[in-house]
Design an enzyme around this catalytic site. Structure first.
Site, mmCIF file in Angstrom:
data_model
loop_
_atom_site.group_PDB
_atom_site.id
_atom_site.type_symbol
_atom_site.label_atom_id
_atom_site.label_comp_id
_atom_site.label_asym_id
_atom_site.label_seq_id
_atom_site.Cartn_x
_atom_site.Cartn_y
_atom_site.Cartn_z
ATOM 1 N NE ARG A 1 -32.093 -14.200 1.755
ATOM 2 C CZ ARG A 1 -31.384 -15.046 0.995
ATOM 3 N NH1 ARG A 1 -31.621 -16.029 0.415
ATOM 4 N NH2 ARG A 1 -30.315 -14.193 0.586
ATOM 5 N NE ARG B 1 -36.687 -23.378 2.186
ATOM 6 C CZ ARG B 1 -35.793 -23.347 1.096
ATOM 7 N NH1 ARG B 1 -35.495 -21.837 0.937
ATOM 8 N NH2 ARG B 1 -35.138 -24.015 0.360
ATOM 9 C CD GLU C 1 -28.071 -21.801 -2.666
ATOM 10 O OE1 GLU C 1 -29.114 -22.181 -3.157
ATOM 11 O OE2 GLU C 1 -27.931 -20.747 -2.723
ATOM 12 C CB SER D 1 -25.396 -18.393 -4.508
ATOM 13 O OG SER D 1 -25.784 -18.378 -5.670
ATOM 14 N NE ARG E 1 -29.666 -23.317 4.030
ATOM 15 C CZ ARG E 1 -30.109 -23.250 2.809
ATOM 16 N NH1 ARG E 1 -29.353 -23.216 1.697
ATOM 17 N NH2 ARG E 1 -31.587 -22.945 2.621
#
Lengths: 377, 396
Positions: A202, A217, A289, A292, A340
């Site tokens: 990403r 991130r 987070e 998802s 994460r």
């Protein structure tokens, strides 16, 4: 004009035919342009929304469930970046030289941790009927678009490959959705449940300057993703199943988290409904987070061309064995996003001496390792 | 819309004057494959899409233009000159197109120009010193003139020196590594078999290839991958996933036992790091995928990010040897391999690999080479494979 005609009659018909043909050509061109423009505009329309989803921005999201409590520490808590440095399990500095910011090497026990997490999570979801998969990480950009992402938008999250029409995937959702593109699946095959392992890339464009150091991130990470193709009437219940699996996994690891029903403005175009799991990260002092779960209903399947043929009772068959096809529904959910998870495990299981306890379920998948200890420098 | 990119070597010094010219010389970088003297013509960059290249004419006007390098290998020119026969023979044996004559010529020139520069600097300092004392106005004026001439002469010479150094660097970086004396000279048919382990298995039924087997076992999907990504891509399914994970887990534990530090690495790296490892990201038929709009590439092997882990560093001797076992996905264009009619997994664009990498003292590298090949032989024997070990030839 097939019958016997007078020459003058024939000539009149030829004229008429010619006029009609010219009129048609123009109209057909208009039709193509209109259809293209209609298609382009309509494709911008986001998926419909589940009636229970709260309307509004981030602060309107509803907490569905809370599991556990924030751990209590009787010593000053460190963040994962600090912990990792002392344990000699990351290297961000060398990666910044070699690749750029937001890249990293995992070293020593962090490698075992990644492999333990993947191995354990994979075995857990296989038990629950998911087919394990590894996927291409380079895909055609058209497939990225059909899944609802914009490879070439401003601030795109998607890396493109130079000199080709290909991109790097940001999630295994893309190549897994693509596995059945332009297909008609037989009803007996559904539901198809895949657990896909891949590296994800990403750009995080637009996230520059968000002052989070470490793994929160990053540009590249490993992830195990669950993906379901099912009949439309069943997608709500599979959405519930997926979030339940996630909650089971994270509870087993002893994490404290809340499951959030995301409000309409946070859904993104493909999702009909989205549940996020936010886990407590004591070093960061907030919830972050970690997964998802989205029900995309037929948004992706209409673009990827994935249909199924419902079985019909023989009396209603007009043509032999050919009933009308319907679009499947697709769902995707994070089983394990490695960075994460590493943050959660390091920060929640830290000890006063800087060592980190490995939660029980992972130990058999890490050669029995019980604890990561600081290295003497 | 596809962005067309010029060879992305940004100018080492900024200038408000950007020139767009076709670069007729490939970057004079250490080439992994044979480097041709007349590389392919490069495409022009669009103004908004790529950094400009600063082009510099060589003093000799050979018709080629030197490019200001982004980085420089630390080359021992004196050693090359003092061992030129051995270097020349090696270049021949390796079938390399490196131009040793040119390197030696440039080196001599550079040394001479350097001498001149040093001499002029001395003279200029002498003049400056003379001007410190009490002088007649006419004397002073003469010295000022002299100083001015020296300065102008120096500026020109110093520019020449920079150009010469850059060109020398570019040419010298093409010289392939020296070769171990035991390596056979020649083409592929000259390689020597060092060792053979096991025997081909005997089957009492018709043998299938992996592609056929995998299809029947439902553990691959090449067709869906061809739609989603293109040819030479694949999904692994079911037990093949377990097989990949089993292989990685097992191999990792075996090499950790032998003292290797486990690592996972970035798979996107700066293209300069790729070059420094000896690959040519932007050569014709390059094996390297580049990222659009960035000076980055995908790695073809973890060798690259592991080599880069200690770049521009001075390690203390006590740290050596450093032994890493790095796991990564690897990406290769396989350009030039199209049409090699091998189906299945033999030649693919993306795959997982565990790579061993050793940093050691010079005197120990031969023995670590032996250690590495022994580890590999042990691993493959343990898995019951039949294989032969080849000593690779100079040409490759």
């Amino acid at each position: 004009m097939k019958g016997k005609l007078e020459p003058s009659e024939r000539q009149k018909l030829i004229e008429e035919g010619k006029n009609l043909k010219e009129g048609l050509v123009t109209l057909e061109e208009d039709l193509v342009k209109l259809t293209d423009e209609l298609q382009q505009e309509a494709q911008c329309i986001p998926n419909m929304t589940h009636p229970d989803v709260p309307v509004g921005g981030e602060d309107c999201s509803i907490i569905r469930k809370t599991v556990g409590n924030p751990s209590v520490f009787n010593f000053p808590v460190k963040d994962h970046f600090q912990l990792g440095k002392a344990l000699d399990i990351f290297d961000f500095d060398a990666a910044a030289e070699v690749s750029g910011s937001k890249f990293y090497y995992l070293k020593n026990e962090a490698v075992m941790l990644e492999m333990g997490l993947i191995n354990w999570t994979l075995s857990e979801v296989i038990k629950r009927g998911f087919t394990p998969l590894t996927t291409p990480e380079i895909v055609r950009s058209s497939v990225v678009e059909k899944c609802g992402f914009q490879p070439r938008g401003a601030n795109t999250q998607v890396y493109s490959i130079e000199g080709t029409d290909q991109c790097l995937i940001g999630t295994a959702e893309i190549p897994v959705g693509g596995i059945h593109m332009d297909s008609i699946l037989s009803e007996s095959l559904l539901p198809l449940k895949y657990a896909a392992f891949s590296h994800c890339f990403r750009t995080e464009a637009g996230a520059a300057g968000t002052a989070t150091r470490g793994l929160y991130r990053v540009h590249q990470f490993s992830k195990l993703e669950m993906f379901i193709f099912c009949q439309p009437e069943e997608s709500d219940s599979y959405h519930e199943e997926l979030i339940r699996i996630e909650e089971d996994l994270y509870s087993s690891l002893g994490l404290h988290f809340k499951t959030v029903d995301m409000a309409t403005e946070d859904l993104g175009a493909p999702a009909y409904r989205k549940f996020d799991v936010e886990a407590w990260m004591p070093g960061l002092g907030r919830y972050g987070e970690i997964s998802s779960a989205s029900n995309c209903t037929d948004y992706q399947s209409r673009r990827l061309g994935i249909r199924y043929r419902p079985s019909q009772p023989s009396s209603t068959n007009t043509k032999k064995g050919k009933g009308p096809t319907r679009f499947v529904h697709t769902l995707n959910a994070t089983a394990c996003a490695i960075p994460r998870m590493i943050i959660c495990l390091l920060e929640n299981y830290q000890q006063e001496d800087g060592s980190v306890i490995i939660p029980e379920p992972l130990r058999p998948f890490m050669g029995g390792l019980e604890r990561i200890s600081p290295k003497c420098s």
